[in-house]
Motif scaffolding. Sequence first.
Motif, PDB file in Angstrom:
ATOM      1  N   PRO A 164       0.806  -1.351  -0.091  1.00 19.32           N
ATOM      2  CA  PRO A 164      -0.026   0.028  -0.022  1.00 19.32           C
ATOM      3  C   PRO A 164       0.941   1.199  -0.021  1.00 19.32           C
ATOM      4  O   PRO A 164       1.777   1.208   0.604  1.00 19.32           O
ATOM      5  CB  PRO A 164      -0.839  -0.261   1.397  1.00 19.32           C
ATOM      6  N   PRO A 165       0.596   2.088  -0.700  1.00 17.84           N
ATOM      7  CA  PRO A 165       1.352   3.381  -1.082  1.00 17.84           C
ATOM      8  C   PRO A 165       1.083   4.292   0.507  1.00 17.84           C
ATOM      9  O   PRO A 165       0.086   3.961   1.005  1.00 17.84           O
ATOM     10  CB  PRO A 165       0.499   4.176  -2.138  1.00 17.84           C
ATOM     11  N   PRO A 166       2.048   5.138   0.640  1.00 19.72           N
ATOM     12  CA  PRO A 166       2.141   6.009   1.907  1.00 19.72           C
ATOM     13  C   PRO A 166       0.799   6.761   1.989  1.00 19.72           C
ATOM     14  O   PRO A 166       0.202   7.109   0.886  1.00 19.72           O
ATOM     15  CB  PRO A 166       3.451   6.850   1.756  1.00 19.72           C
ATOM     16  N   ALA A 167       0.292   6.932   3.103  1.00 21.41           N
ATOM     17  CA  ALA A 167      -0.865   7.894   3.248  1.00 21.41           C
ATOM     18  C   ALA A 167      -0.396   8.991   3.005  1.00 21.41           C
ATOM     19  O   ALA A 167       0.543   9.888   3.264  1.00 21.41           O
ATOM     20  CB  ALA A 167      -1.548   7.730   4.699  1.00 21.41           C
ATOM     21  N   LEU A 168      -1.516   9.678   2.004  1.00 19.13           N
ATOM     22  CA  LEU A 168      -1.278  11.388   1.692  1.00 19.13           C
ATOM     23  C   LEU A 168      -2.053  12.253   2.860  1.00 19.13           C
ATOM     24  O   LEU A 168      -1.540  13.292   3.108  1.00 19.13           O
ATOM     25  CB  LEU A 168      -2.213  11.488   0.557  1.00 19.13           C
ATOM     26  N   THR A 170      -3.482  12.127   6.958  1.00 25.40           N
ATOM     27  CA  THR A 170      -3.934  11.439   8.211  1.00 25.40           C
ATOM     28  C   THR A 170      -4.679  12.168   9.262  1.00 25.40           C
ATOM     29  O   THR A 170      -4.119  13.416   9.102  1.00 25.40           O
ATOM     30  CB  THR A 170      -2.875  10.301   8.724  1.00 25.40           C
ATOM     31  N   ALA A 252      -7.333   7.691   7.132  1.00 22.93           N
ATOM     32  CA  ALA A 252      -6.074   7.899   6.122  1.00 22.93           C
ATOM     33  C   ALA A 252      -6.665   7.807   4.816  1.00 22.93           C
ATOM     34  O   ALA A 252      -7.550   7.267   4.607  1.00 22.93           O
ATOM     35  CB  ALA A 252      -5.164   6.669   6.181  1.00 22.93           C
ATOM     36  N   ARG A 254      -5.309   7.352   0.919  1.00 22.90           N
ATOM     37  CA  ARG A 254      -4.107   6.770  -0.076  1.00 22.90           C
ATOM     38  C   ARG A 254      -4.590   6.898  -1.448  1.00 22.90           C
ATOM     39  O   ARG A 254      -5.664   7.119  -1.794  1.00 22.90           O
ATOM     40  CB  ARG A 254      -3.624   5.304   0.311  1.00 22.90           C
ATOM     41  N   LYS A 255      -3.657   6.955  -2.209  1.00 23.17           N
ATOM     42  CA  LYS A 255      -3.722   7.053  -3.611  1.00 23.17           C
ATOM     43  C   LYS A 255      -3.232   5.961  -4.567  1.00 23.17           C
ATOM     44  O   LYS A 255      -1.997   5.642  -4.408  1.00 23.17           O
ATOM     45  CB  LYS A 255      -3.468   8.325  -4.431  1.00 23.17           C
ATOM     46  N   GLN A 256      -3.993   5.033  -4.763  1.00 23.65           N
ATOM     47  CA  GLN A 256      -3.572   3.667  -5.773  1.00 23.65           C
ATOM     48  C   GLN A 256      -3.814   3.975  -7.085  1.00 23.65           C
ATOM     49  O   GLN A 256      -4.785   3.718  -7.566  1.00 23.65           O
ATOM     50  CB  GLN A 256      -4.178   2.308  -5.085  1.00 23.65           C
ATOM     51  N   SER A 273     -13.173   3.043  -1.657  1.00 23.87           N
ATOM     52  CA  SER A 273     -12.475   3.339  -2.792  1.00 23.87           C
ATOM     53  C   SER A 273     -13.337   3.934  -3.906  1.00 23.87           C
ATOM     54  O   SER A 273     -14.195   3.443  -4.213  1.00 23.87           O
ATOM     55  CB  SER A 273     -11.643   2.175  -3.164  1.00 23.87           C
ATOM     56  N   CYS A 333      -3.966  14.414  -5.127  1.00 28.55           N
ATOM     57  CA  CYS A 333      -5.222  13.400  -5.332  1.00 28.55           C
ATOM     58  C   CYS A 333      -6.143  13.610  -6.496  1.00 28.55           C
ATOM     59  O   CYS A 333      -6.407  12.515  -7.289  1.00 28.55           O
ATOM     60  CB  CYS A 333      -6.327  13.350  -4.467  1.00 28.55           C
TER      61      CYS A 333
END
Lengths: 479, 160
Positions: A164-168, A170, A252, A254-256, A273, A333
């Motif tokens: 999982p990519p790091p949280a943008l 939180t 949190a 994230r952007k996947q 999502s 984002c």
Amino acid sequence: MMSKRRLHPVAILSGVGKELKNMIVPLLVIIAAGSRNRFSWRDFIVPLAAVVYTVVMGVLSWIRFTYAWDEDRLLVEEGVFVRKRRSIPLERIHGMSVTEGVWQRMAGVVQVHIEAAGHVLGEAEVMLRAISREEARQLQRCVEQAKRKAETIDHPASNANRCPPPALFTLSMKEVWIVSLTSGGTLGVVVALGAFLSQLVDFIPYEALVRDIQSTWNGHSRWFLGGFVFVVLFAAYGVAIVQNMVRYASFAVRKQEDTIVITRGWLERKSVSIPVARVQGVVIHENWLRRLFGYASVSLIHAGGGLDGGEAGDVVLCPLIKKNRVASIMQTCLSEYDPTVAFHPLPKRAKSRYMLRPLCWLVIPAVLAAYVERPWGVMAFLLLPFGAWIGACRFHLAGWALSPGQLALRSGLFRQTTTYVLKRHVQSFQSSATWWQKRKRLTTISVSVMPLGTRARVVDVDEANAVVMSRWLEGKRKK
Amino acid sequence: MRYDHGKPISIKAVTVWRLTGALGTLASGVVVGGVMWLLLRFHAPPWLWAVLAGVWVVEAIVWVVWLPPLRQKRWRYDIREEEIDIQRGVWSTRRTLIPMARVQYVDVRQGPLLKRYKLASIAVFTAAAAHEIPALRMDEAERLCRLIAEWAKVADSDDV
């Protein structure tokens, strides 16, 4: 490949539990209404039948509910008396939210809410109440693959060992606390309490209560009563705070790749999502309390139902964020949106209209108060300049901004709303003018985007500017 | 802003609206009559009676005499290749622009009254709302319906 599968049995519990929770108040009322004098076993027949029916139906519908999927589609069969088969192409799935409720957690499974195209028809939502976490992940992967195949874009095979990519974004515990303290949720709890009490009207003797209250009021204990009301309100506030804290704990974003994934929740863990392509607009709310500390909240308008459990098409991206960080979050984002545009103010001649508008509905109560409470009621007129001042503040905050691909509208004071909409998402643009507005060459503009009823509006824009905005939408659409 | 572009809707709309207005006031007349009868039974003061009758007469005048021609006069529509442009409203003039690419489907609708006068209305649906153009000539409505469907398809394939 397509072997039919059944949900985990805990789905029965969560389904029946939810039904019973909705039934409990009406059932209590029935029991209470039926037994004015004394309880007898007869009073329990109807409620008992209802409960048994619910449980039996819960079990039956669990037995009859099967699901399966392969690379192309998701197949769901359900219905106790009427069989319903639904087949949803995987690339048509627009959003998914994974919830771990209290029930589901006990069994180590998750609840998956699937949103597909055509939600207007009300048939495109599928709820898999209890499937294993591994299955949910597989389904998600299948959906992604199906979408990629549909787009015929060759992605490098880097997805194999994806972490999982790091949280943008939180929320710290302190911020969760601030969100809960400053949200308008308290009012909601008070309303819910009121609704609950009004449902009990059958067996609370309100008239006697009112009489008691009156005598208490006339006696010496009005302080006691005031204190009581205060305590109730305070308790409601406390409940709202706890609710919000449970809701927004460990938040949190994230952007996947092209999907924004929002995870949150404490007792009930949820992950929502949303594909970026489905985002129809961005709304920044600043309620007056939070603006005092330089905070705002950001939510997304997305085409689809209430994935977040709230209003249809509304998903909270950042419940609380320092205003100066909004731009950077939005740019990572949603790179197509530009939050840094400069807003045009409204024309000067609209100011008096803005100042008069709150007066329209203040004047009559003020006059009434002045008349009824003769000597001191005149103080009510002090409200009038205050109202005008509020109107003036509103005037200064309202505005609009136009760039080649985007329209932004801002309005409101206590809850200032800024809406950013891309040109290709505009469903319709409306300008309207009353006779009074026409005399001052002003118009009210509003723009609507996909989920029903979501629109932004600014009152009293210069007519010429409204023309510019409608020109912007007209003509050859080139990105 | 210009509030006079586009084509007007059929003049016969006035007649249709007058008729619907008359039917509506007749229906409310039954209710008002019932209330008056009750008032008579319970010996209410006569001025209340007069007020009720006055309100009903005003309502009838507004819906049958005054409003229909004004509404017809203010209605304008313009259907271009890129967008649909609708304008309406008596007190507050509203102008709505709907990009052709956002149109999902079009309906031609016809009630018994419209049918009698050889009229039809078309309703344009986007994903967010429905927009109706009332009282067009029947062949015009058919033509527009086909035109919008055609243009919406073209606009959609151009769109990303």
